[in-house]
Design a protein around this motif. Structure first.
Motif, PDB file in Angstrom:
ATOM      1  N   GLU A  73       0.804  -1.223   0.000  1.00 32.62           N
ATOM      2  CA  GLU A  73       0.000   0.000   0.000  1.00 32.62           C
ATOM      3  C   GLU A  73       0.834   1.269   0.000  1.00 32.62           C
ATOM      4  O   GLU A  73       0.299   2.361  -0.236  1.00 32.62           O
ATOM      5  CB  GLU A  73      -0.903   0.033   1.248  1.00 32.62           C
ATOM      6  N   SER A  74       2.120   1.182   0.274  1.00 30.28           N
ATOM      7  CA  SER A  74       2.933   2.389   0.501  1.00 30.28           C
ATOM      8  C   SER A  74       2.941   3.348  -0.691  1.00 30.28           C
ATOM      9  O   SER A  74       3.016   4.561  -0.497  1.00 30.28           O
ATOM     10  CB  SER A  74       4.362   2.017   0.881  1.00 30.28           C
ATOM     11  N   ALA A  75       2.857   2.840  -1.884  1.00 30.86           N
ATOM     12  CA  ALA A  75       2.891   3.714  -3.066  1.00 30.86           C
ATOM     13  C   ALA A  75       1.642   4.582  -3.150  1.00 30.86           C
ATOM     14  O   ALA A  75       1.690   5.708  -3.660  1.00 30.86           O
ATOM     15  CB  ALA A  75       3.036   2.877  -4.329  1.00 30.86           C
ATOM     16  N   THR A  76       0.524   4.108  -2.591  1.00 27.75           N
ATOM     17  CA  THR A  76      -0.738   4.845  -2.703  1.00 27.75           C
ATOM     18  C   THR A  76      -1.092   5.617  -1.432  1.00 27.75           C
ATOM     19  O   THR A  76      -2.079   6.351  -1.431  1.00 27.75           O
ATOM     20  CB  THR A  76      -1.887   3.867  -3.013  1.00 27.75           C
ATOM     21  N   LEU A  77      -0.307   5.471  -0.379  1.00 31.33           N
ATOM     22  CA  LEU A  77      -0.642   6.125   0.895  1.00 31.33           C
ATOM     23  C   LEU A  77      -0.118   7.556   0.936  1.00 31.33           C
ATOM     24  O   LEU A  77       0.970   7.844   0.419  1.00 31.33           O
ATOM     25  CB  LEU A  77      -0.025   5.355   2.073  1.00 31.33           C
ATOM     26  N   LYS A  82       1.766   7.074   5.755  1.00 33.58           N
ATOM     27  CA  LYS A  82       2.956   6.251   5.544  1.00 33.58           C
ATOM     28  C   LYS A  82       3.911   6.395   6.735  1.00 33.58           C
ATOM     29  O   LYS A  82       4.431   5.395   7.246  1.00 33.58           O
ATOM     30  CB  LYS A  82       3.659   6.691   4.253  1.00 33.58           C
ATOM     31  N   ASP A  83       4.128   7.612   7.199  1.00 31.30           N
ATOM     32  CA  ASP A  83       5.009   7.852   8.354  1.00 31.30           C
ATOM     33  C   ASP A  83       4.464   7.181   9.612  1.00 31.30           C
ATOM     34  O   ASP A  83       5.220   6.568  10.382  1.00 31.30           O
ATOM     35  CB  ASP A  83       5.176   9.358   8.610  1.00 31.30           C
ATOM     36  N   ARG A  84       3.164   7.298   9.820  1.00 29.73           N
ATOM     37  CA  ARG A  84       2.536   6.694  11.005  1.00 29.73           C
ATOM     38  C   ARG A  84       2.680   5.171  10.986  1.00 29.73           C
ATOM     39  O   ARG A  84       3.028   4.548  11.984  1.00 29.73           O
ATOM     40  CB  ARG A  84       1.059   7.096  11.083  1.00 29.73           C
ATOM     41  N   ARG A  85       2.472   4.570   9.832  1.00 28.13           N
ATOM     42  CA  ARG A  85       2.591   3.109   9.722  1.00 28.13           C
ATOM     43  C   ARG A  85       4.038   2.641   9.896  1.00 28.13           C
ATOM     44  O   ARG A  85       4.291   1.597  10.481  1.00 28.13           O
ATOM     45  CB  ARG A  85       2.027   2.624   8.383  1.00 28.13           C
ATOM     46  N   GLU A  86       4.970   3.409   9.380  1.00 27.67           N
ATOM     47  CA  GLU A  86       6.389   3.069   9.575  1.00 27.67           C
ATOM     48  C   GLU A  86       6.744   3.094  11.060  1.00 27.67           C
ATOM     49  O   GLU A  86       7.440   2.212  11.552  1.00 27.67           O
ATOM     50  CB  GLU A  86       7.289   4.042   8.801  1.00 27.67           C
ATOM     51  N   LYS A  87       6.237   4.112  11.755  1.00 22.58           N
ATOM     52  CA  LYS A  87       6.492   4.206  13.198  1.00 22.58           C
ATOM     53  C   LYS A  87       5.833   3.038  13.939  1.00 22.58           C
ATOM     54  O   LYS A  87       6.418   2.489  14.874  1.00 22.58           O
ATOM     55  CB  LYS A  87       5.983   5.537  13.750  1.00 22.58           C
TER      56      LYS A  87
END
Length: 167
Positions: A73-77, A82-87
């Motif tokens: 999903e990262s390309a469409t977020l 994206k930052d929140r999910r990485e954290k």
């Protein structure tokens, strides 16, 4: 002359006391492994280890699933999502690492507690055999001691096992 007689008497007394000393040796590993408490403790530690491993495995699987979903999903977020999910992924990874360390410490502590009770029981039996048999020393076989004469020292392992009710 009196000094010579006194010295001779002292030497004779020390010689007779030295020859009256009894020495023993014991194999505590053999004793501990024969104890039912040891088998029970080992089983409990193995169950605890399996439980901790299962918990960590499920956490790792969760991290892997979330990581794979994030990659898809990262390309469409949007950047903020994206930052929140990485954290979140980093926090989950850190939680897994902390859980692993906590589990290792808990296992070591549980093992130490269980072995302490067993060791105390064995040491008490060794002391009792030593006192009853009038031993000066009872040494551990294989405790880094380079040599123990089995002709001048008595193996009291069987006596200690008997004291503990073991065969």
């Amino acid at each position: 002359m009196k000094k010579f007689i006194i010295c001779a008497i002292c030497a004779l007394c020390s010689f007779t006391t030295a020859s009256a000393q009894k020495f023993g040796h014991v194999n505590t590993q053999e004793i501990i492994q024969a104890m039912p408490e040891f088998a029970t403790a080992r089983t409990e530690i193995e169950k605890l280890t399996q439980q901790y491993e299962a918990d960590l495995k499920s956490m790792q699987e969760e991290l892997q699933k979330k990581g794979e979903a994030f990659e898809k999903e990262s390309a469409t977020l949007p950047d903020n999502v994206k930052d929140r999910r990485e954290k979140e992924l980093q926090q989950l990874y850190q939680t897994i690492q902390q859980t692993y360390q906590d589990n290792q410490q808990a296992l070591a502590k549980a093992q130490q507690e269980k072995m302490q009770a067993i060791t105390t029981k064995v040491l008490d039996a060794i002391k009792a055999v030593g006192q009853e048999g009038g031993y000066t020393y009872i040494m551990e076989m294989g405790a880094g001691i380079p040599y123990i004469s089995t002709t001048l020292s008595t193996d009291v392992t069987t006596q200690v096992k008997g004291k503990l009710g073991l065969k």
